[in-house]
Design a protein around this motif. Structure first.
Motif, mmCIF file in Angstrom:
data_model
loop_
_atom_site.group_PDB
_atom_site.id
_atom_site.type_symbol
_atom_site.label_atom_id
_atom_site.label_comp_id
_atom_site.label_asym_id
_atom_site.label_seq_id
_atom_site.Cartn_x
_atom_site.Cartn_y
_atom_site.Cartn_z
ATOM 1 N N THR A 71 -11.138 7.613 10.849
ATOM 2 C CA THR A 71 -9.682 7.624 10.827
ATOM 3 C C THR A 71 -9.196 6.912 9.572
ATOM 4 O OG1 THR A 71 -7.679 7.335 12.155
ATOM 5 C CG2 THR A 71 -9.282 5.534 12.202
ATOM 6 N N LYS A 72 -7.872 6.908 9.381
ATOM 7 C CA LYS A 72 -7.308 6.454 8.119
ATOM 8 C C LYS A 72 -6.033 5.637 8.347
ATOM 9 C CE LYS A 72 -8.509 11.100 6.533
ATOM 10 N NZ LYS A 72 -8.274 11.788 7.823
ATOM 11 N N PHE A 73 -5.680 4.862 7.322
ATOM 12 C CA PHE A 73 -4.433 4.102 7.309
ATOM 13 C C PHE A 73 -3.834 4.244 5.917
ATOM 14 C CE2 PHE A 73 -7.284 1.374 5.102
ATOM 15 C CZ PHE A 73 -6.495 0.701 4.182
ATOM 16 N N ALA A 74 -2.623 3.782 5.738
ATOM 17 C CA ALA A 74 -1.928 3.619 4.451
ATOM 18 C C ALA A 74 -0.669 4.464 4.342
ATOM 19 C CB ALA A 74 -2.821 3.889 3.239
ATOM 20 N N LEU A 75 -0.645 5.660 4.932
ATOM 21 C CA LEU A 75 0.575 6.462 4.883
ATOM 22 C C LEU A 75 1.505 5.998 5.991
ATOM 23 C CD1 LEU A 75 -0.830 10.032 4.138
ATOM 24 C CD2 LEU A 75 0.245 8.429 2.560
ATOM 25 N N HIS A 76 2.711 5.669 5.604
ATOM 26 C CA HIS A 76 3.630 5.001 6.519
ATOM 27 C C HIS A 76 5.010 5.651 6.440
ATOM 28 C CE1 HIS A 76 5.779 1.764 8.526
ATOM 29 N NE2 HIS A 76 6.551 1.601 7.457
ATOM 30 N N PHE A 77 5.513 6.090 7.587
ATOM 31 C CA PHE A 77 6.861 6.657 7.639
ATOM 32 C C PHE A 77 7.881 5.536 7.821
ATOM 33 C CE2 PHE A 77 4.535 10.526 9.017
ATOM 34 C CZ PHE A 77 5.058 11.429 8.099
ATOM 35 N N ASP A 78 8.837 5.478 6.907
ATOM 36 C CA ASP A 78 9.935 4.531 7.074
ATOM 37 C C ASP A 78 11.258 5.303 6.967
ATOM 38 O OD1 ASP A 78 10.344 5.065 4.356
ATOM 39 O OD2 ASP A 78 9.255 3.285 3.721
ATOM 40 N N GLY A 79 12.350 4.595 6.900
ATOM 41 C CA GLY A 79 13.648 5.255 6.867
ATOM 42 C C GLY A 79 13.881 6.112 5.637
ATOM 43 N N LYS A 80 13.083 5.887 4.600
ATOM 44 C CA LYS A 80 13.247 6.626 3.339
ATOM 45 C C LYS A 80 12.234 7.752 3.178
ATOM 46 C CE LYS A 80 14.912 2.395 1.086
ATOM 47 N NZ LYS A 80 14.676 1.422 -0.003
#
Length: 338
Positions: free
Chosen positions: A83-92
């Motif tokens: 699995t992976k991490f680092a891509l993050h959805f925020d308000g922008k």
């Protein structure tokens, strides 16, 4: 069928010679698929020797990890979870984070959703241009020491960043887009991996389905390929001539164009992780492991799909590919991303 394990990299990680990309079961390529059917498909894959399961916290987000976690109940010792991490959805929109606090929180979240004690291979999904990769790797190294992950990988990283990361702790795998129609990584990244003893995982080995016959009419409205440059109406029609050549070559060998495309990746020394939601497609993918290609066959395939002539970028957001994401120098780190 695939049974024998192969070494991924030089750190002792043994995996199936082909993996299963699970993303499309939950997101991005159309609506989320029925959970029971997808769990059954994963079980069939494992029964037939495909034990390397690829997911990410961003798929869904989160729902794909939960699905994979349910699927591996009772068979955890038979599978290798990546699995992976680092891509993050925020308000922008979507951002990339590799700061230690986020690395640790992401790992804890993935462990909980997967409902496992340890992740076999943990990737940084994209390189953070605000956090030196040495800082990210330092936290990943701690997670290994704590027994929360076994091996470390990077996805879409440049050769220079691969070297920097590997100097902190040996990398086991680099995941990159690699297929007959995407071969730019052959110039620098793959040779670097070979030199350092790092395994290569090929995502989108079927050109996001193009090389296995995916048509524009097959795409649902919420399929991200609707906005993919190579799937635009004009580019698709121009690129289709390469697919037609694969169809003819496959007919001569009594196999599908997709099987030829996968066999090419496998003969190049990479482990492909084709995704599918259908048993018949999975069967075809597994059968590609039985296809033997000579050096002459490989050249013929590469001549049939000259990647320099493929129309359209390989991603709808090239800014997050290894070409444009460069880790800042270590001496720039102040303990804050901003």
């Amino acid at each position: 069928m695939a049974t024998a394990k192969v070494a991924l990299g030089s750190q002792g990680f043994q995996v199936s010679p082909q993996g299963l990309g699970c993303m499309g079961m939950s997101s991005f390529y159309g609506p989320q698929k029925p959970e029971e059917e997808m769990i059954a498909l994963i079980h069939k894959a494992v029964e037939h020797g495909i034990t390397l399961l690829d997911t990410s916290d961003v798929y869904g987000p989160h729902t794909n990890e939960i699905l994979v976690g349910k699927a591996v109940k009772g068979i955890r010792d038979k599978v290798q979870i990546c699995t992976k991490f680092a891509l993050h959805f925020d308000g922008k929109g979507m951002s990339v984070r590799g700061d230690p606090e986020y690395v640790r929180a992401s790992c804890e979240g993935s462990l909980k959703r997967l409902d496992v004690e340890c992740i076999d291979l943990y990737y940084q999904h994209r390189v953070d241009t605000k956090v030196p990769i040495e800082i990210t790797m330092g936290e990943l190294k701690k997670l290994i020491q704590e027994g929360k992950i076994k091996y470390i990988g990077l996805s879409e990283a440049s050769a220079a960043d691969i070297r920097r990361a590997h100097a902190v702790h040996p990398l086991t795998a680099i995941q990159l887009e690699y297929s007959l129609w995407t071969r730019d990584v052959e110039d620098d990244i793959i040779p670097t991996c070979r030199e350092l003893g790092i395994g290569i995982i090929a995502y989108s080995p079927l050109g996001r389905g193009f090389l296995s016959g995916k048509n524009l009419a097959d795409l649902s409205e919420n399929d991200i390929r609707k906005n993919h440059p190579r799937f635009s109406s004009e580019n698709f029609q121009q690129n289709k001539r390469f697919y037609d050549k694969l169809v003819a070559m496959g007919a001569e060998r009594n196999c599908t164009p997709g099987q030829l495309a996968l066999a090419w990746v496998q003969h190049k020394g990479a482990i492909p992780i084709p995704g599918t939601t259908k048993w018949e497609n999975l069967q075809q993918n597994i059968s590609s492991l039985d296809i033997k290609l000579t050096p002459e066959d490989i050249k013929a395939l590469e001549d049939a799909v000259p990647h320099q002539e493929v129309q359209g970028d390989r991603s709808s957001d090239m800014s997050k590919t290894w070409i444009y994401t460069v880790s800042p120098p270590l001496e720039s780190w102040t303990g804050s991303r901003h």
